[in-house]
Design a protein around this motif. Structure first.
Motif, mmCIF file in Angstrom:
data_model
loop_
_atom_site.group_PDB
_atom_site.id
_atom_site.type_symbol
_atom_site.label_atom_id
_atom_site.label_comp_id
_atom_site.label_asym_id
_atom_site.label_seq_id
_atom_site.Cartn_x
_atom_site.Cartn_y
_atom_site.Cartn_z
ATOM 1 N N UNK A 7 -4.696 -4.241 -5.644
ATOM 2 C CA UNK A 7 -4.361 -5.253 -4.641
ATOM 3 C C UNK A 7 -3.548 -4.592 -3.519
ATOM 4 N N UNK A 8 -3.934 -4.811 -2.265
ATOM 5 C CA UNK A 8 -3.255 -4.129 -1.158
ATOM 6 C C UNK A 8 -1.757 -4.423 -1.072
ATOM 7 N N UNK A 9 -1.351 -5.647 -1.341
ATOM 8 C CA UNK A 9 0.072 -5.989 -1.297
ATOM 9 C C UNK A 9 0.874 -5.270 -2.363
ATOM 10 N N UNK A 10 0.318 -5.214 -3.563
ATOM 11 C CA UNK A 10 0.995 -4.510 -4.661
ATOM 12 C C UNK A 10 1.107 -3.020 -4.359
ATOM 13 N N UNK A 11 0.032 -2.465 -3.819
ATOM 14 C CA UNK A 11 0.035 -1.038 -3.518
ATOM 15 C C UNK A 11 1.034 -0.719 -2.403
ATOM 16 N N UNK A 12 1.100 -1.551 -1.393
ATOM 17 C CA UNK A 12 2.046 -1.302 -0.299
ATOM 18 C C UNK A 12 3.485 -1.425 -0.792
ATOM 19 N N UNK A 13 3.720 -2.370 -1.695
ATOM 20 C CA UNK A 13 5.050 -2.513 -2.276
ATOM 21 C C UNK A 13 5.422 -1.260 -3.073
ATOM 22 N N UNK A 14 4.487 -0.737 -3.847
ATOM 23 C CA UNK A 14 4.723 0.502 -4.599
ATOM 24 C C UNK A 14 4.986 1.664 -3.652
ATOM 25 N N UNK A 15 4.219 1.749 -2.579
ATOM 26 C CA UNK A 15 4.411 2.821 -1.604
ATOM 27 C C UNK A 15 5.810 2.738 -0.977
ATOM 28 N N UNK A 16 6.262 1.520 -0.673
ATOM 29 C CA UNK A 16 7.607 1.338 -0.115
ATOM 30 C C UNK A 16 8.674 1.742 -1.128
ATOM 31 N N UNK A 17 8.476 1.357 -2.387
ATOM 32 C CA UNK A 17 9.414 1.744 -3.442
ATOM 33 C C UNK A 17 9.483 3.257 -3.584
ATOM 34 N N UNK A 18 8.333 3.915 -3.524
ATOM 35 C CA UNK A 18 8.308 5.369 -3.638
ATOM 36 C C UNK A 18 9.000 6.038 -2.445
ATOM 37 N N UNK A 19 8.809 5.496 -1.252
ATOM 38 C CA UNK A 19 9.497 6.046 -0.072
ATOM 39 C C UNK A 19 11.015 5.891 -0.228
ATOM 40 N N UNK A 20 11.464 4.713 -0.675
ATOM 41 C CA UNK A 20 12.895 4.474 -0.880
ATOM 42 C C UNK A 20 13.462 5.401 -1.952
ATOM 43 N N UNK A 21 12.731 5.536 -3.044
ATOM 44 C CA UNK A 21 13.180 6.392 -4.138
ATOM 45 C C UNK A 21 13.238 7.850 -3.692
ATOM 46 N N UNK A 22 12.243 8.285 -2.942
ATOM 47 C CA UNK A 22 12.227 9.659 -2.448
ATOM 48 C C UNK A 22 13.403 9.908 -1.505
ATOM 49 N N UNK A 23 13.739 8.930 -0.680
ATOM 50 C CA UNK A 23 14.889 9.066 0.213
ATOM 51 C C UNK A 23 16.187 9.188 -0.590
ATOM 52 N N UNK A 24 16.310 8.414 -1.657
ATOM 53 C CA UNK A 24 17.499 8.491 -2.506
ATOM 54 C C UNK A 24 17.573 9.850 -3.203
#
Length: 83
Positions: A7-24
C-alpha cells in the motif's frame, strides 16, 4: 494485514520512519563514532556504510506492478530491522 502489503501510504510512512531513524543514527554516530557491524539485511556490507538514500529510492511503491510494490514493502521492513 496482507491487504496493506504494498500500500503506497504504508510504504511512504515506512520510508519516513527510516529517514528519521537514519537521521538519529547519524546524530549519535557523529558524537560517539560509527559502529562497524555487519548489516543484518546485507551481511557482506558494514551497516554504517549502507547508502540509505539510494535504498529508499530503489524500494518504493510501483503503481503498475503490485508484486514489485509488495517486495519493496518487505525490504523496507527489513531495513527498519537492520537499522
Amino acid at each position: 494485514m496482507a491487504q496493506l502489503l504494498g500500500h503506497p501510504g504504508c510504504m511512504e510512512s515506512l520510508r519516513a520512519d527510516l529517514r528519521d531513524l537514519q537521521a538519529a543514527i547519524a546524530d549519535v554516530s557523529s558524537r560517539a563514532g560509527a559502529v562497524r557491524a555487519p548489516s543484518w539485511k546485507f551481511p557482506d556490507r558494514v551497516s554504517c556504510e549502507l547508502d540509505m538514500a539510494a535504498l529508499l529510492e530503489q524500494y518504493r511503491h510501483c503503481p503498475g506492478d503490485p508484486e514489485v510494490s509488495q517486495h519493496g514493502h518487505v525490504v523496507l521492513l527489513e531495513l527498519l530491522i537492520d537499522r
